[in-house]
Each structure stands twice: as C-alpha cells, then as structure tokens.
Design a protein around this motif. Structure first.
Motif, PDB file in Angstrom:
ATOM      1  N   UNK A 469      10.489 -28.521  31.318  1.00 31.34           N
ATOM      2  CA  UNK A 469      11.878 -28.384  32.254  1.00 31.34           C
ATOM      3  C   UNK A 469      11.498 -27.791  33.300  1.00 31.34           C
ATOM      4  N   UNK A 470      11.213 -26.548  33.430  1.00 35.58           N
ATOM      5  CA  UNK A 470      10.950 -25.579  34.203  1.00 35.58           C
ATOM      6  C   UNK A 470       9.713 -25.190  34.613  1.00 35.58           C
ATOM      7  N   UNK A 570      19.755 -24.164  36.170  1.00 29.62           N
ATOM      8  CA  UNK A 570      20.418 -24.380  37.297  1.00 29.62           C
ATOM      9  C   UNK A 570      19.662 -23.596  38.495  1.00 29.62           C
ATOM     10  N   UNK A 571      19.012 -22.535  38.405  1.00 30.90           N
ATOM     11  CA  UNK A 571      18.207 -21.958  39.347  1.00 30.90           C
ATOM     12  C   UNK A 571      16.835 -22.770  39.828  1.00 30.90           C
ATOM     13  N   UNK A 572      16.595 -23.817  39.304  1.00 31.55           N
ATOM     14  CA  UNK A 572      15.322 -24.606  39.346  1.00 31.55           C
ATOM     15  C   UNK A 572      15.520 -25.593  40.274  1.00 31.55           C
ATOM     16  N   UNK A 573      14.690 -25.803  41.306  1.00 30.58           N
ATOM     17  CA  UNK A 573      14.609 -26.956  42.244  1.00 30.58           C
ATOM     18  C   UNK A 573      13.288 -27.187  42.622  1.00 30.58           C
ATOM     19  N   UNK A 574      13.023 -28.555  43.113  1.00 27.96           N
ATOM     20  CA  UNK A 574      11.764 -28.938  43.800  1.00 27.96           C
ATOM     21  C   UNK A 574      11.116 -28.180  44.911  1.00 27.96           C
ATOM     22  N   UNK A 605      11.889 -22.471  39.059  1.00 29.22           N
ATOM     23  CA  UNK A 605      12.987 -21.488  38.757  1.00 29.22           C
ATOM     24  C   UNK A 605      13.002 -20.109  39.866  1.00 29.22           C
ATOM     25  N   UNK A 606      14.032 -20.370  40.678  1.00 24.11           N
ATOM     26  CA  UNK A 606      14.008 -19.270  41.705  1.00 24.11           C
ATOM     27  C   UNK A 606      14.898 -18.076  41.185  1.00 24.11           C
ATOM     28  N   UNK A 607      13.892 -17.265  40.775  1.00 22.69           N
ATOM     29  CA  UNK A 607      14.718 -16.022  40.004  1.00 22.69           C
ATOM     30  C   UNK A 607      15.848 -15.221  40.890  1.00 22.69           C
ATOM     31  N   UNK A 741      28.170 -25.622  37.707  1.00 28.16           N
ATOM     32  CA  UNK A 741      28.191 -26.470  39.092  1.00 28.16           C
ATOM     33  C   UNK A 741      28.170 -25.364  40.041  1.00 28.16           C
ATOM     34  N   UNK A 742      27.351 -25.914  41.222  1.00 21.17           N
ATOM     35  CA  UNK A 742      27.203 -24.905  42.490  1.00 21.17           C
ATOM     36  C   UNK A 742      27.326 -25.958  43.587  1.00 21.17           C
TER      37      UNK A 742
END
Length: 826
Positions: A469-470, A570-574, A605-607, A741-742
């Motif tokens: 997932x991450x 939620x803090x993950x993105x491509x 994951x962007x910590x 949700x953000x």
C-alpha cells in the motif's frame, strides 16, 4: 456450497481461484451474441467425503454428463443439483499438490548441491476438516505414510479460524530421488487423498551484518515511559545498546536468547532502533513509549551468520502463540496495551501467486480478532538489473535501462508471505537514505534517488488489490561495476558495505562487545520499521489529546488502530514518482494508472503530512462501526472562499477497516466497504491509483485534483458516502472503520480555508445538537504539527441505533440508511 451441503456425507472444503479458461458458447455478449475474446476466471470448488466416495463422485458426474435425466440410487439424486453448477469434476491429484509449491524445483536443487544423503524436511498441508475425528484420522494416515517410507514425523499444527492443518516431516532423499526420476506418482504421500499441498520446508533466514567499529550518533536520552503500544516480532535485540537501553521490553518465553551470541543480535537490534529513532543518520524524536519485543528468530544451527525462524514448528504456531501471549497470556495478558505489531519478515519460499499463504491468513484473522494493525514488509527480491552492454557509456541510459529491466522482471519480484494479508499494512521500499558513503569506481548507483528500490517487490496482492500500500525509505543499494566481458547483456550484483553505507543507519552489535556501534543496511524491513514508527507517533497523539473547549469529542480508543492505519495511508501520494516512472518506462497514458499502481501502490508516505494541516489544507478524521447493507453519509463543509474560483485544489479521501475473513471462499474478504468521493461538487477528478485495484483490499485511498470553478453558497457541504456489503460469508458483527478527508488549495489562494471549514463545522455541530443527535468521535486536525504527527483537535459524528446494537456513524452532519429504506430519523 449450498447444493453440496444438502448431500449427506459431502463436506465442502474450499473455493480456490484457478487460471483463466477459454470461453465457450454459453459465455457471450448479450448485445451482439458474439463469444467474448477474454478469458473467463475459473474457480475450483473442493468437496470431500472419503477416497471411495470421491472416485464414485467422478463416475456419477460422467454418467450425468451423458444423460442429465438419469436417476441415481436413493439419496444421491441431490448430487445432480451440484453437477449442474460445475464445468467438470476430477480428483485432486499429485501434480495439483506440488504445482504452486515449488517442491520439485527445490528437491532438484538440493540433490544437485548435496546429493542423495540424509533427509529433506517438508511441510504437508492437509485439507482442513471441521470434524475433529476426521482431522485426527487424516493426520494419522499421513504420519503412517511417512513412517512407512522411513521418514520421521516432526510436528503438526491445526487452526480452525483459518482452516489450516499441517504436518512437518523429514523424508529420506532416496524417496526424493524416486519422484525426480519417475514423477509425482512415484510415492504414496503425493497421492494421499487428505493431502492438499506439499512444499519444501525452508525456514526464512536473514543474514547477520558484520560487527562494525563506528560509534553511534548521539541520541535523545529522555527515557521511555508508560505501556507499550508497539510489538516487534523479530530477532533478539541488543537490549543494553546505548540506543535501546530502557526503551525495549523483551519477553522471551521460548528462551531463544540463550542461543544468541551478542554479535548475532543484528536484525532485531536494527528494527528496534529504526522504530524508536528512525534513520540514525538523521534521528527523529524517539517514541515516548517502550516497545515490546517477542523474539521469533534464532541463530541458524549451521550457518551462524544468519538468523532464522524455528525449524521444528510451523511459523503459524509461533506467531499465533506470540499474539495469544500478548493479549491472553497464561494467568494474565503480557502486553494488552499493544496496538501495532511489526512483522518485518518475508518468506522467500512462499512467493505470492494466487493462493493466500497460511501465515497471511493468520495475520488477517489476528488483526481483526484482536483489533490491531500488523505492519508487514513486502519482502526483499533477489532480482538483478540486466542491462545491454551498448548503453554502458551513458549513465542516464544505464539508469533508464535498469528501471525497464526491473519492471520487466515484475513476475519474479512478487510479494513474499505474509505480505499479501489484506488487513495488514504492507510496506515497500524507496531507494533513499541520508548516508554519505565514500565514492568508489567499483560501485554504481543504478536507481535514481527516491524511486522504488530494486529489491522492493512490485505487483498486486490478493485478487489484484493494492500491495504494497505504501512506500517509505528502505536505504539505497549500490551495485558492483561488472568487468567488460564482451557479453551483450550485463547483470549487476549488489554491493554490501555495512560499515560505510549506503543504507539506513541503525544500532548494531559492535566489535569486542561495543554497545554504541551502528551499521548501514537496506531492505523492505527497514521501510516497514519506519512505517511502524510513524504509527507509534500517531497513536501517541491520539491518546494525549485534550478537549477543544468542550465542544467536540474524539474517537473512542477502540478505533485508534484503524484511525492510525487511515492516517498513515492518507499521507501517501505518487507526487514526483508519477512523472519519473512514466518517463523512465515510456508508459502509455491510458495504461499508466494501472501500471503505476502495480509499481507504486498508493505512493510515498510524506511524514510531514501525517495528521498535519495548514491554512491551505484542512483535514477531518472520524471512525465508527458499520453493519451489512448500511450507508454512512459524511458531510464535509465547503469553505466559502472556494466558491466560483478557478484555483487548483486537491481532495483526498482515505477509508480503512479491519475485516473478518472466510478462508473457504476465494472472495475471502467478508466486509467490502467502499467510499464515494464527490467530484463535480468541488471540481476535481481522480488522478492516481487505479479504481479497480483500490476497491479490492481494506484501505481505499482516493486522490482527486482540479481547478474548475464551482458555484455554491455558504453552508453547502460535500457528502461522502461509506457503504458496507458482504463479499463472503455472514457478517456477524459491525465492522470498525476510519475515514480521513482533506481539502487542499494552492498557496496563491490567499485565504485560510482551514479556519473557514472549522467555522462551518461548528455550525453543523450546533445544528445537530439541537436535533438531539448523539455525538460520537470525529476530529478536526489543527494547523501546524508536532514533531510527528500533528496535535489533533476535535470534530463530530452522528450515531445510529440498530437492532444489532449501536453502530457509530461518524459524519459532520450525518445520516445513515439501508438502501431502499427511509433515512434514519433522529
């Protein structure tokens, strides 16, 4: 299943997914009448009574195929209802028992290396029978077969909740040679009706890093306090190391510690160090709570430079015993405060293909049963980049060729058990660290910084779900510059340098008993440890929140595990990975999302974004329990300043839950939750993970972006629906879930959307209070953040009472309904 249950003496065993088959005349497009070109997914339905009855079953099916009006003898006519649902009926044979286990390949390799001497240890998985007497009889039959072949019974394991029954045994190599010479029909074991699979028992082994002389970097000396929230199932850590002293609680009921020399305490020490401090090249704030350690590794009997799982029992039993000790114990539970388990192991003998491994099934059951998050490493692959000799003079071309080579090897870079577990958070590794190794002409850095590491697995999980997932940093892996041999292609071997790097820097056993040494390493285990560390900080924040002026409540602690799971993803993105891989692999835009999902999962994951907010990014979190065929509607207030503005914005919605599982069904996952993010209302469209893949697991992460102007008035809100359906079996109890949700705007927007949404939310809270809706946990993340993650404030949720009990319904002005029924009236 229902048809089989009506036949006396017929026992349904399991439904299993098989290969795709060619369509026949009964499978066609209704609109045109044309037969479909695509393959049809085929399942195997396993039933059993006894050996003679199975033979009779096959015979009767043949008679029924010849004449479907045939009348069977009394009591057998219900079989025709079963036959009408099947394409064929055949006996489970010797080839089926070894097809996916790699047994023959492993035996061939052993014989070539050591000859036909001694014994080969095998794991024999039996068909799980619900009746204990039948189960015991089946095991006794197999033990007798082993004994008659001059083999030795070692141990057995049986676990009803995951339909698992196995026997460990030693088989003489002269028996092995018979199979290699004459085929799978050569020995009785592979023909036994009660045997499902036979595989070589090769316990996972982890190399021990050489002791190094480097002194440890300074670490914060504040002691850990309170009860543990994280459990580490790994090797025995060096408890008195300067980086670990006073921060680990070791529980060793199996006395594995007595087998270790200090220099061998490598992997557990490294994992504990990463969980507590992070990368020691740039250490972060240590966890406030100590971590609980239950050793499940021990030094290898023959190869003392490796740690291995126990060889005389199933790893399923070892892990199950650890969980039971934590939460049930003997007279009392040992560490019931634990909410996260770290399992940084991957079994190279069990690559995931289609079938869930027993250990993955166990992890899924334990996660749901004990309400905990299990963090699992994806497993390190041994694939090596293979590059055409013609491009060696151009480093950019070499790196592109390496990336293409690793992607082409995706079939061999599969997840290692138990990484396919659907309830677990599976972590892949990025080629990244803070080390500064000395330069050398003998090594080359083939993978661009920040991309997926060459050793990290790629591909989908069970039923093509998103796995891993991450992604988090696992350490860079350099490769040895090979000599020019004139060959058209060159394979690169990894260069290992624990004393100088690269890699993540961790506490390590030192020379001559040193207690302040460090070493460098890389692997998905490292990335999983960093994910566990992030979850630990999230839990610390969730547990220490203070009331926000008394207006809002916060989720009950029973929801903290799924909240932590959702907040991490939620803090993950491509992000920057998407254009990098599209350029490296020259991906077709139409296929890019599916291909990139296979490689990136939900992304890095962007910590710094874990449970943090800002004036231009508002985050709302919530948690509740939901029952079958129920919808929860979450209402997210829109910021008035966004109305009619053509500004860039990103909406991110993450849903996470823990599902019970049905090991007898190939659908496996019982609870199928789904979330539907709004699009037109806020002018956004999906941009990242493939929609088909994200619907398959137990965490859905939707990222939507846009800049179209949308019109709305003050008080308008987004409605985000969460639905619950059942995939397999019967959902006896409501399922816990969390939603995050953000909404984020570009820096040029010039307004504080965080405060605007918070103000609108307070209005909704007051309105719902006047309507006498009971408020339960929801939260609003404030601007700014602590070291990791942010301090979290409060928000609101509704609640719904049902006949089955009280079902939490987290909404910011929420309704709950069953499809086709009137909405719940407060």
């Amino acid at each position: 299943m229902r048809a089989a249950a009506k036949v006396p003496g017929l026992e349904f065993l399991v439904e299993s997914q098989e290969d795709y088959v060619d369509p026949d005349d009964d499978f066609y497009y209704e609109a045109t009448g044309e037969i479909a070109d695509d393959g049809v997914p085929c399942s195997l339905y396993m039933v059993m009574s006894d050996a003679r009855a199975v033979t009779e079953l096959v015979r009767l099916f043949g008679l029924w195929q010849d004449d479907q009006s045939i009348t069977f003898e009394r009591g057998l006519n219900p079989l025709k209802n079963v036959f009408g649902l099947l394409r064929s009926v055949r006996k489970w044979g010797p080839e089926d028992r070894v097809r996916e286990t790699g047994l023959l390949e492993a035996w061939q390799e052993d014989v070539e290396m050591i000859g036909a001497r001694g014994y080969a240890r095998v794991e024999i998985e039996l068909w799980y029978r619900d009746d204990e007497a039948r189960r015991r009889a089946a095991e006794q039959d197999v033990v007798k077969i082993i004994s008659d072949a001059s083999g030795t019974f070692v141990s057995s394991s049986s676990f009803a909740e995951i339909a698992f029954h196995s026997v460990l045994a030693d088989i003489p190599y002269n028996t092995v040679e018979q199979v290699l010479r004459r085929g799978t029909d050569a020995i009785e074991l592979l023909q036994a009706e009660s045997v499902m699979f036979v595989s070589a028992h090769r316990p996972m082994a982890i190399p021990v890093l050489e002791p190094v002389k480097l002194a440890a970097v300074p670490v914060v000396d504040s002691p850990s306090t309170g009860l543990p929230r994280i459990a580490l199932l790994d090797g025995l850590p060096l408890e008195n190391h300067d980086a670990l002293r006073g921060r680990v609680l070791i529980d060793d009921p199996d006395d594995r510690g007595s087998k270790y020399a200090p220099s061998q305490q490598s992997h557990g020490t490294a994992m504990a160090s990463l969980i507590i401090h992070g990368d020691l090249s740039d250490p972060g704030t240590p966890l406030a709570h100590p971590i609980y350690v239950y050793p499940i590794l021990e030094p290898h009997t023959f190869f003392t430079d490796h740690e291995t799982v126990p060889t005389d029992e199933s790893l399923v039993d070892v892990v199950h015993r650890a969980f039971r000790r934590v939460f049930e114990g003997g007279a009392a539970a040992v560490a019931p405060s634990v909410r996260v388990f770290n399992l940084s192991i991957g079994d190279p003998g069990r690559q995931f293909v289609r079938r869930m491994s027993p250990l993955a099934r166990l992890v899924d059951w334990l996660s749901h049963h004990y309400n905990v998050i299990v963090v699992v490493s994806g497993g390190n692959t041994s694939a090596r980049p293979v590059i055409a000799a013609g491009v060696l003079g151009d480093i950019d071309a070499v790196r592109r060729a390496a990336a293409v080579s690793m992607f082409d090897q995706a079939r061999t870079r599969r997840l290692l058990s138990p990484a396919e577990a659907v309830n677990a958070i599976t972590v892949g590794a990025l080629h990244e660290d803070r080390a500064d190794p000395p330069s050398s002409d003998g090594v080359i850095d083939l993978i661009p910084d920040g991309l997926v590491a060459a050793y990290s697995p790629v591909g989908f999980g069970y039923r093509r779900s998103v796995k891993p997932e991450v992604l988090l940093p696992g350490g860079r892996e350099f490769f040895i510059n090979p000599p020019q041999t004139g060959e058209p292609e060159i394979a690169y071997d990894p260069a290992i340098a624990p004393a100088v790097g690269p890699g993540l820097r961790t506490a390590s056993p030192g020379m001559a008993g040193s207690l302040n040494s460090t070493s460098f390493s890389c692997g998905t285990s490292n990335a999983a440890a960093l994910a566990t560390r992030a979850l630990g900080h999230i839990l610390e924040e969730l547990e220490t929140l203070e009331p926000d002026d008394g207006a809002f409540e916060f989720p009950d602690p029973q929801y903290h595990p799924v909240l932590a799971k959702a907040l991490l993803v939620h803090a993950a993105r491509w992000g920057e990975l998407q254009p990098s891989f599209r350029a490296l692999l020259n991906l077709d835009p139409v296929q890019a999302r599916r291909k990139l999902t296979q490689i990136l999962g939900y992304g890095r994951v962007h910590i710094d974004r874990v449970a943090s907010a800002s004036p231009i990014r508002a985050v709302v979190i919530g948690a509740a329990s939901i029952s079958k065929d129920v919808r929860h509607t979450h209402v997210f207030p829109l910021p008035p300043s966004l109305a009619a503005k053509a500004e860039w914005r990103r909406l991110t919605v993450t849903l996470a839950w823990l599902t019970p599982v049905n090991p007898r069904s190939q659908k496996y996952r019982m609870a199928r939750l789904s979330v539907t993010p709004p699009r037109a209302e806020v002018g956004v469209n999906p941009i990242e993970a493939d929609r088909h893949a994200l619907a398959k697991g137990t965490v859905q992460h939707h990222v939507l972006e846009g800049r179209a102007a949308v019109g709305f008035t003050r008080g308008d809100a987004l409605e985000i629906n969460v639905d619950c359906r059942v995939d397999a079996g019967r959902l006896a109890m409501p399922v816990r879930y969390a939603i995050v949700a953000s909404l984020e705007m570009g820096a040029s927007v010039g307004v504080d959307i965080h405060d605007e949404i918070r103000t609108e939310l307070r209005v909704l809270v007051r309105e719902r209070t006047r309507e006498r809706i009971t408020l339960v946990p929801y939260a609003f993340v404030p601007k700014g953040h602590l070291t990791l993650p942010a301090a979290v404030a409060r928000a609101v949720s509704g609640i719904r009472a049902s006949a089955a009990g009280v079902v939490g319904r987290p909404t910011l002005a929420s309704t709950s309904s069953r499809p086709g029924a009137a909405a719940f009236d407060p």
